[in-house]
Design a protein around this motif. Structure first.
Motif, short mmCIF file in Angstrom:
data_model
loop_
_atom_site.label_atom_id
_atom_site.label_comp_id
_atom_site.label_asym_id
_atom_site.label_seq_id
_atom_site.Cartn_x
_atom_site.Cartn_y
_atom_site.Cartn_z
N GLY A 87 0.81 -1.21 0.00
CA GLY A 87 0.00 0.00 0.00
C GLY A 87 0.85 1.26 0.00
O GLY A 87 1.93 1.30 -0.60
N VAL A 88 0.37 2.27 0.69
CA VAL A 88 1.08 3.56 0.74
C VAL A 88 2.33 3.42 1.62
O VAL A 88 2.25 2.98 2.77
N LEU A 89 3.47 3.81 1.07
CA LEU A 89 4.73 3.74 1.80
C LEU A 89 5.11 5.11 2.34
O LEU A 89 4.88 6.13 1.68
N PRO A 90 5.73 5.17 3.52
CA PRO A 90 6.14 6.46 4.10
C PRO A 90 7.45 6.95 3.50
O PRO A 90 8.50 6.94 4.14
N ILE A 91 7.36 7.43 2.26
CA ILE A 91 8.59 7.82 1.56
C ILE A 91 8.57 9.25 1.06
O ILE A 91 9.52 9.69 0.41
N SER A 92 7.49 9.99 1.33
CA SER A 92 7.42 11.38 0.88
C SER A 92 6.73 12.22 1.94
O SER A 92 5.99 11.69 2.79
N GLN A 93 6.94 13.52 1.88
CA GLN A 93 6.24 14.40 2.80
C GLN A 93 4.73 14.28 2.62
O GLN A 93 3.97 14.28 3.59
N GLN A 94 4.28 14.14 1.37
CA GLN A 94 2.86 13.99 1.11
C GLN A 94 2.29 12.74 1.78
O GLN A 94 1.17 12.74 2.29
N SER A 95 3.08 11.66 1.77
CA SER A 95 2.58 10.38 2.29
C SER A 95 2.27 10.42 3.77
O SER A 95 1.39 9.69 4.24
N ILE A 96 2.96 11.27 4.54
CA ILE A 96 2.72 11.24 5.99
C ILE A 96 1.32 11.75 6.33
O ILE A 96 0.71 11.29 7.29
N PHE A 97 0.79 12.66 5.52
CA PHE A 97 -0.54 13.18 5.78
C PHE A 97 -1.60 12.13 5.46
O PHE A 97 -2.63 12.04 6.12
N VAL A 98 -1.34 11.32 4.44
CA VAL A 98 -2.26 10.24 4.09
C VAL A 98 -2.18 9.13 5.14
O VAL A 98 -3.21 8.65 5.63
N LEU A 99 -0.98 8.73 5.49
CA LEU A 99 -0.80 7.61 6.43
C LEU A 99 -1.37 7.91 7.81
O LEU A 99 -1.73 7.00 8.55
N LYS B 190 -12.98 6.23 10.93
CA LYS B 190 -13.00 7.67 11.12
C LYS B 190 -11.95 8.38 10.25
O LYS B 190 -11.68 9.56 10.44
N ASN B 191 -11.37 7.64 9.32
CA ASN B 191 -10.28 8.18 8.51
C ASN B 191 -10.77 9.13 7.43
O ASN B 191 -11.95 9.14 7.06
N GLN B 192 -9.84 9.91 6.91
CA GLN B 192 -10.11 10.81 5.79
C GLN B 192 -9.84 10.13 4.46
O GLN B 192 -10.46 10.47 3.44
N PHE B 193 -8.92 9.16 4.45
CA PHE B 193 -8.50 8.51 3.21
C PHE B 193 -8.84 7.03 3.24
O PHE B 193 -8.69 6.37 4.28
N LEU B 194 -9.28 6.50 2.10
CA LEU B 194 -9.54 5.08 1.96
C LEU B 194 -8.96 4.61 0.64
O LEU B 194 -9.27 5.16 -0.41
N MET B 195 -8.08 3.60 0.71
CA MET B 195 -7.56 2.98 -0.51
C MET B 195 -8.42 1.77 -0.81
O MET B 195 -8.50 0.83 -0.01
N LEU B 196 -9.08 1.80 -1.96
CA LEU B 196 -9.90 0.68 -2.42
C LEU B 196 -8.98 -0.24 -3.21
O LEU B 196 -8.54 0.09 -4.31
N ARG B 197 -8.67 -1.38 -2.65
CA ARG B 197 -7.70 -2.29 -3.25
C ARG B 197 -8.10 -2.65 -4.68
O ARG B 197 -9.26 -2.96 -4.94
N ASN B 198 -7.12 -2.58 -5.60
CA ASN B 198 -7.31 -2.93 -7.01
C ASN B 198 -8.36 -2.06 -7.69
O ASN B 198 -8.89 -2.42 -8.75
N HIS B 199 -8.64 -0.90 -7.13
CA HIS B 199 -9.78 -0.12 -7.59
C HIS B 199 -9.48 1.38 -7.67
O HIS B 199 -9.73 2.00 -8.69
#
Length: 251
Positions: A123-135, A162-171
């Motif tokens: 999934g989302v990896l902690p490798i960018s400044q942007q990613s920390i807000f998503v994670l 209660k999250n702001q972001f949802l990753m829909l797998r394969n979607h």
């Protein structure tokens, strides 16, 4: 037609229609649309449980404030429209609007890099400044086929939590927000996170991760960067950009 729609709705609903139509145009401008097959929705201000969603058959760059379709939580149109709505869009959006009072807006896209990352086991990896807000506020929902069945709704809602972001797998990607500006800002950040991840992986080198302690403070850092305004800080500038290109979304 647009004048009659404006005359039939409250000033608050018209403002919501204009904002949501702008978001559709911005998604098209950034290339995150998928012909006519994804959807953004917004709750209509007021006591009724109605929300606005795109007319099924229009591209995002064609959507206007008047053309948005108003439906109830059962998927019934509550204002006349020549267009239907995407049944899969209704399933996803109605489930979240019904379960989350704070989710006034729900944005869902099938962008190339978003789908690519959704198919990665990590999934989302902690490798960018942007990613920390998503994670800091991310859930995952496993793929169950095209979202047409009501029995998927409770699992979708539970995975979002209660999250702001949802990753829909394969979607694809989904964000929620208290208003259109926040939902769009969230989607922009989610998209950039996936874009950067795919490019970093394509480089072939070893990736440098961000410490979990930094991720844990991301929400507070975001508030400081936006001065507590969230997506509303950038939203007026985005509208000015749209107006320079084509302001017909306001019709």
């Amino acid at each position: 037609m647009h004048e009659s729609v404006r005359e039939q709705v409250s000033a608050e609903e018209w403002a919501q229609r204009v904002a949501l139509a702008a978001a559709y145009r911005l998604v098209a401008l950034h290339g995150w649309d998928d012909l006519i097959f994804t959807h953004l929705s917004a709750r209509v201000p007021g006591p009724d449980h109605h929300f606005l969603i795109n007319p099924y058959g229009m591209t995002f760059e064609e959507v206007t404030a008047s053309s948005l379709v108003k439906v109830d939580l059962q998927g019934h149109k509550v204002m006349p429209s020549a267009y239907d709505i995407n049944p899969a869009g209704f399933t996803i959006h109605s489930a979240i609007h019904a379960a989350r009072e704070d989710a006034n807006c729900v944005f869902h896209v099938h962008s190339l890099n978003g789908v690519a990352v959704s198919a990665q086991e990590g999934g989302v990896l902690p490798i960018s400044q942007q990613s920390i807000f998503v994670l800091a506020s991310l859930g995952y929902h496993d793929y169950e086929g095209v979202a047409l069945r009501d029995d998927e709704k409770p699992r979708l809602v539970a995975d979002l939590g209660k999250n702001q972001f949802l990753m829909l797998r394969n979607h694809g990607l989904l964000t929620v927000g208290s208003n259109v500006a926040n939902a769009f800002q969230g989607l922009y950040t989610f998209e950039r996170t996936c874009d950067i991840q795919v490019r970093a992986q394509a480089g072939g080198g070893k990736l440098v991760g961000i410490d979990a302690a930094i991720v844990s403070t991301a929400i507070q850092q975001a508030r400081e960067v936006t001065r507590g305004a969230g997506g509303s800080l950038a939203w007026p500038a985005l509208l000015r950009r749209l107006d320079r290109i084509d302001d017909s979304y306001k019709l």
